[in-house]
Design a protein around this motif. Structure first.
Motif, PDB file in Angstrom:
ATOM      1  N   ASN A  96      36.437  77.783   6.061  1.00  0.00           N
ATOM      2  CA  ASN A  96      35.127  78.170   5.542  1.00  0.00           C
ATOM      3  C   ASN A  96      34.675  79.475   6.188  1.00  0.00           C
ATOM      4  O   ASN A  96      34.881  79.679   7.394  1.00  0.00           O
ATOM      5  N   ARG A  98      31.111  82.023   6.181  1.00  0.00           N
ATOM      6  CA  ARG A  98      29.716  82.034   5.764  1.00  0.00           C
ATOM      7  C   ARG A  98      29.059  83.352   6.168  1.00  0.00           C
ATOM      8  O   ARG A  98      29.274  83.839   7.278  1.00  0.00           O
ATOM      9  N   ARG A  99      28.251  83.869   5.263  1.00  0.00           N
ATOM     10  CA  ARG A  99      27.465  85.053   5.625  1.00  0.00           C
ATOM     11  C   ARG A  99      26.102  84.970   4.959  1.00  0.00           C
ATOM     12  O   ARG A  99      25.920  84.262   3.955  1.00  0.00           O
ATOM     13  N   TYR A 100      25.133  85.667   5.531  1.00  0.00           N
ATOM     14  CA  TYR A 100      23.784  85.658   4.982  1.00  0.00           C
ATOM     15  C   TYR A 100      23.616  86.840   4.050  1.00  0.00           C
ATOM     16  O   TYR A 100      23.884  87.980   4.419  1.00  0.00           O
ATOM     17  N   TRP A 107      22.252  81.834   2.132  1.00  0.00           N
ATOM     18  CA  TRP A 107      23.557  81.767   2.761  1.00  0.00           C
ATOM     19  C   TRP A 107      24.619  81.657   1.674  1.00  0.00           C
ATOM     20  O   TRP A 107      24.442  80.951   0.690  1.00  0.00           O
ATOM     21  N   ASP A 109      28.628  80.648   1.056  1.00  0.00           N
ATOM     22  CA  ASP A 109      29.780  79.947   1.614  1.00  0.00           C
ATOM     23  C   ASP A 109      31.014  80.206   0.775  1.00  0.00           C
ATOM     24  O   ASP A 109      30.965  80.152  -0.455  1.00  0.00           O
ATOM     25  N   TRP A 111      35.282  79.157   0.512  1.00  0.00           N
ATOM     26  CA  TRP A 111      36.214  78.109   0.922  1.00  0.00           C
ATOM     27  C   TRP A 111      37.649  78.493   0.579  1.00  0.00           C
ATOM     28  O   TRP A 111      37.917  79.118  -0.453  1.00  0.00           O
TER      29      TRP A 111
END
Length: 121
Positions: A96, A98-100, A107, A109, A111
């Motif tokens: 995973n 994740r970044r804002y 957010w 996500d 995968w």
């Protein structure tokens, strides 16, 4: 388009080791966090380990002391070194990232496709 490509899964005997790798491509942004989740048959996906861009880590209680997560920010790659593997570690492991997204105030996500880890007793 962001792609996460995992490698390193396989079959190992109990007490053995495996190292998973996950390389992210297609993003011009760095990821705030990268990590590994797993899902065993009939069970929900669960967190295994997370690492922030600054190197802070978080582990599930049942892997602490056995698994180590690390990342190479320059390569947008995250690793999971798994030692002292147990049959209950058998699962599909998912990477995973994740970044804002500041423009959308949310957010995001991403995968990977998952890699099978099987630990025999």
């Amino acid at each position: 388009q962001v792609q996460l490509v995992e490698s390193g899964g396989g079959l190992v005997q109990a007490g053995g080791s495996l190292m998973l790798s996950c390389a992210a491509s297609g993003s011009s942004f760095s990821f705030n966090a990268m990590g590994w989740y797993r899902q065993a048959p009939g069970k929900q996906r669960e967190l295994v380990a997370l690492i922030s861009s600054g190197g802070s880590t978080n582990y599930a209680d049942n892997v602490k002391g056995r698994f180590t997560i690390s990342r190479d920010n320059a390569k947008n790659t995250v690793y999971l070194q798994m030692n002292s593997l147990k049959p209950e570690d058998t699962a599909v492991y998912y990477c995973n990232a994740r970044r804002y997204d500041y423009s959308g105030s949310r957010w995001l996500d991403y995968w990977g496709q998952g890699t099978q880890v099987t630990v025999s007793s």
